[in-house]
Design a protein around this motif. Structure first.
Motif, PDB file in Angstrom:
ATOM      1  N   GLN A  17      10.459  19.607   9.620  1.00 11.58           N
ATOM      2  CA  GLN A  17       9.137  19.104  10.034  1.00 11.58           C
ATOM      3  C   GLN A  17       8.340  18.554   8.827  1.00 11.58           C
ATOM      4  N   ALA A  18       8.429  19.238   7.722  1.00  9.58           N
ATOM      5  CA  ALA A  18       7.744  18.753   6.524  1.00  9.58           C
ATOM      6  C   ALA A  18       8.328  17.427   6.062  1.00  9.58           C
ATOM      7  N   GLY A  19       9.633  17.289   6.128  1.00 11.11           N
ATOM      8  CA  GLY A  19      10.254  16.028   5.748  1.00 11.11           C
ATOM      9  C   GLY A  19       9.858  14.898   6.663  1.00 11.11           C
ATOM     10  N   ARG A  20       9.743  15.254   7.994  1.00 14.77           N
ATOM     11  CA  ARG A  20       9.347  14.234   8.942  1.00 14.77           C
ATOM     12  C   ARG A  20       7.911  13.754   8.643  1.00 14.77           C
ATOM     13  N   PHE A  24       6.612   9.907   7.567  1.00 16.65           N
ATOM     14  CA  PHE A  24       5.575   9.127   8.237  1.00 16.65           C
ATOM     15  C   PHE A  24       4.430   8.768   7.288  1.00 16.65           C
ATOM     16  N   ALA A  25       4.087   9.704   6.426  1.00 16.82           N
ATOM     17  CA  ALA A  25       3.015   9.420   5.461  1.00 16.82           C
ATOM     18  C   ALA A  25       3.428   8.318   4.487  1.00 16.82           C
ATOM     19  N   LEU A  26       4.652   8.394   4.000  1.00 17.66           N
ATOM     20  CA  LEU A  26       5.150   7.375   3.089  1.00 17.66           C
ATOM     21  C   LEU A  26       5.239   6.023   3.777  1.00 17.66           C
ATOM     22  N   THR A  30       3.217   2.748   2.706  1.00 20.16           N
ATOM     23  CA  THR A  30       3.947   1.512   2.433  1.00 20.16           C
ATOM     24  C   THR A  30       3.388   0.345   3.239  1.00 20.16           C
ATOM     25  N   VAL A  31       3.091   0.612   4.509  1.00 20.91           N
ATOM     26  CA  VAL A  31       2.527  -0.442   5.363  1.00 20.91           C
ATOM     27  C   VAL A  31       1.151  -0.887   4.837  1.00 20.91           C
ATOM     28  N   LEU A  32       0.331   0.098   4.453  1.00 18.20           N
ATOM     29  CA  LEU A  32      -0.989  -0.238   3.929  1.00 18.20           C
ATOM     30  C   LEU A  32      -0.881  -1.017   2.623  1.00 18.20           C
ATOM     31  N   ALA A  33       0.066  -0.599   1.762  1.00 15.76           N
ATOM     32  CA  ALA A  33       0.254  -1.328   0.507  1.00 15.76           C
ATOM     33  C   ALA A  33       0.740  -2.748   0.765  1.00 15.76           C
ATOM     34  N   ALA A  34       1.613  -2.897   1.746  1.00 17.31           N
ATOM     35  CA  ALA A  34       2.103  -4.229   2.078  1.00 17.31           C
ATOM     36  C   ALA A  34       0.981  -5.107   2.617  1.00 17.31           C
ATOM     37  N   LEU A  35       0.132  -4.515   3.478  1.00 14.60           N
ATOM     38  CA  LEU A  35      -1.003  -5.284   3.992  1.00 14.60           C
ATOM     39  C   LEU A  35      -1.975  -5.653   2.878  1.00 14.60           C
ATOM     40  N   ALA A  36      -2.227  -4.685   1.979  1.00 13.13           N
ATOM     41  CA  ALA A  36      -3.130  -4.985   0.857  1.00 13.13           C
ATOM     42  C   ALA A  36      -2.550  -6.076  -0.025  1.00 13.13           C
ATOM     43  N   TRP A  37      -1.247  -6.047  -0.270  1.00 10.49           N
ATOM     44  CA  TRP A  37      -0.619  -7.093  -1.069  1.00 10.49           C
ATOM     45  C   TRP A  37      -0.669  -8.435  -0.364  1.00 10.49           C
TER      46      TRP A  37
END
Length: 352
Positions: A17-20, A24-26, A30-37
């Motif tokens: 569960q912690a890995g899951r 999701f957090a990563l 990543t999606v937010l960083a891609a949008l910011a870029w």
């Protein structure tokens, strides 16, 4: 009790569960960083700025104030520049005295003079072998954004060198009194010097822009144009005391000349008054003497006129009889002999 399917404990374990959650957090980061870029070059350009967009390092377009839509780096690069009507101020430090020279001035003595490099730092030579110091502030605008971006960090150093070169040429073509008021006594005598002093800023702007045009014609333009300059001229500190002494001596000499002129004017006025008074007295005395002489000779003139006209034949005998007793009466004793007949004597008669 019912049996739990095999593998259920492994799926519900805390580690899975912690890995899951970490995944999701990563993923979200990543999606937010891609949008910011992706939207990193989407920005609002302020009215005092404009943007130059470089597409893979090549100049692509210029964006004025408003919303800028550009691809993210490294596809497109955005460089912010001042707006076309924005004036930028730049102080040229190359014309100022260096910190090392200022420090050396404080400790320099006659025994340990300054070196040639430090002694001449911040000073310009004039056409009449004078020395002056200029504090120049140049105001410029960006006229060619592409050239400005291509030159980058070389723009301001190039501007400093151009201003310094123009200032050196300008001071070498002028004497000291057409740059600053070093000798106030020459201001009234030479009106053209005052006019050339007023044209100093305009000539400096023209010299800077002329050299900028030469760079542009040679394909090395830096994309700016000088609008105006502020020039504050001053004398070197060691020369200020000497000029002050000369100015004080000139003022004292002018004061002495003014006092001498005042005294001379007073003496002239006094002499003129005395001369007028003497002339008036002389005219008055001459009039009195003339009147007295006229009165004294009036009788003689009238008798002479009568004798010439022959209107009174017995005039001489009558005058003799009238005047001779009075004349002889003033003498104590008179004995007179007739020169024609010594036998006759004239004896004084009894006084009445």
């Amino acid at each position: 009790m019912s049996e739990v399917p095999r593998g259920t404990h492994s799926l519900n374990s805390p580690w899975i569960q912690a890995g899951r959650l970490a995944f999701f957090a990563l993923y979200a980061v990543t999606v937010l960083a891609a949008l910011a870029w992706a939207f990193s070059n989407v920005r609002q350009i302020d009215p005092q700025n404009r943007a130059v967009v470089l597409h893979f390092g090549a100049l692509d377009r210029i964006q004025n104030a408003g919303l800028l839509l550009a691809w993210p780096e490294p596809f497109e690069q955005v460089v912010l520049l001042p707006a076309a009507d924005r004036v930028i101020e730049r102080r040229v430090d190359n014309l100022l005295r260096s910190d090392a020279a200022l420090q050396a001035d404080r400790v320099a003595t006659f025994a340990t003079p300054l070196s040639d490099a430090l002694a001449g730092s911040g000073y310009l030579l004039t056409g009449d072998a004078g020395v002056v110091q200029l504090d120049v502030r140049v105001f410029y605008k960006v006229t060619d954004p592409y050239a400005y971006v291509l030159q980058g960090d070389h723009v301001l150093p190039a501007l400093d060198r151009l201003v310094t070169r123009s200032a050196v040429a300008l001071t070498a073509a002028r004497d000291l009194d057409t740059i600053l008021v070093a000798r106030p006594e020459l201001i009234g005598a030479d009106n053209q010097a005052a006019e050339r002093r007023e044209r100093l800023r305009g000539d400096l702007v023209q010299g800077i822009n002329r050299r900028l045009s030469e760079l542009k014609a040679g394909g090395q333009g830096i994309g700016i144009e000088a609008v105006r300059v502020d020039v504050q001229s001053s004398l070197p500190a060691p020369a200020v005391s000497a000029f002050n002494a000369v100015l004080t001596a000139s003022q004292q000499a002018d004061k002495a000349v003014a006092n001498a002129r005042t005294d001379a004017e007073k003496l002239t006025q006094t002499a003129n008054e005395q001369a007028d008074r003497t002339l008036q007295v002389a005219h008055a005395q001459a009039g009195e003497r003339l009147a007295k002489a006229t009165a004294d000779t009036a009788t003689v003139l009238s008798l002479a006129k009568a004798r010439q006209q022959g209107s009174d034949p017995q005039m001489l005998l009558r005058l003799y009889r009238e005047r001779i007793p009075k004349i002889l009466g003033q003498a104590g004793s008179v004995t007179t002999v007739d020169p024609k007949d010594d036998a006759r004597l004239i004896i004084q008669g009894a006084s009445k």
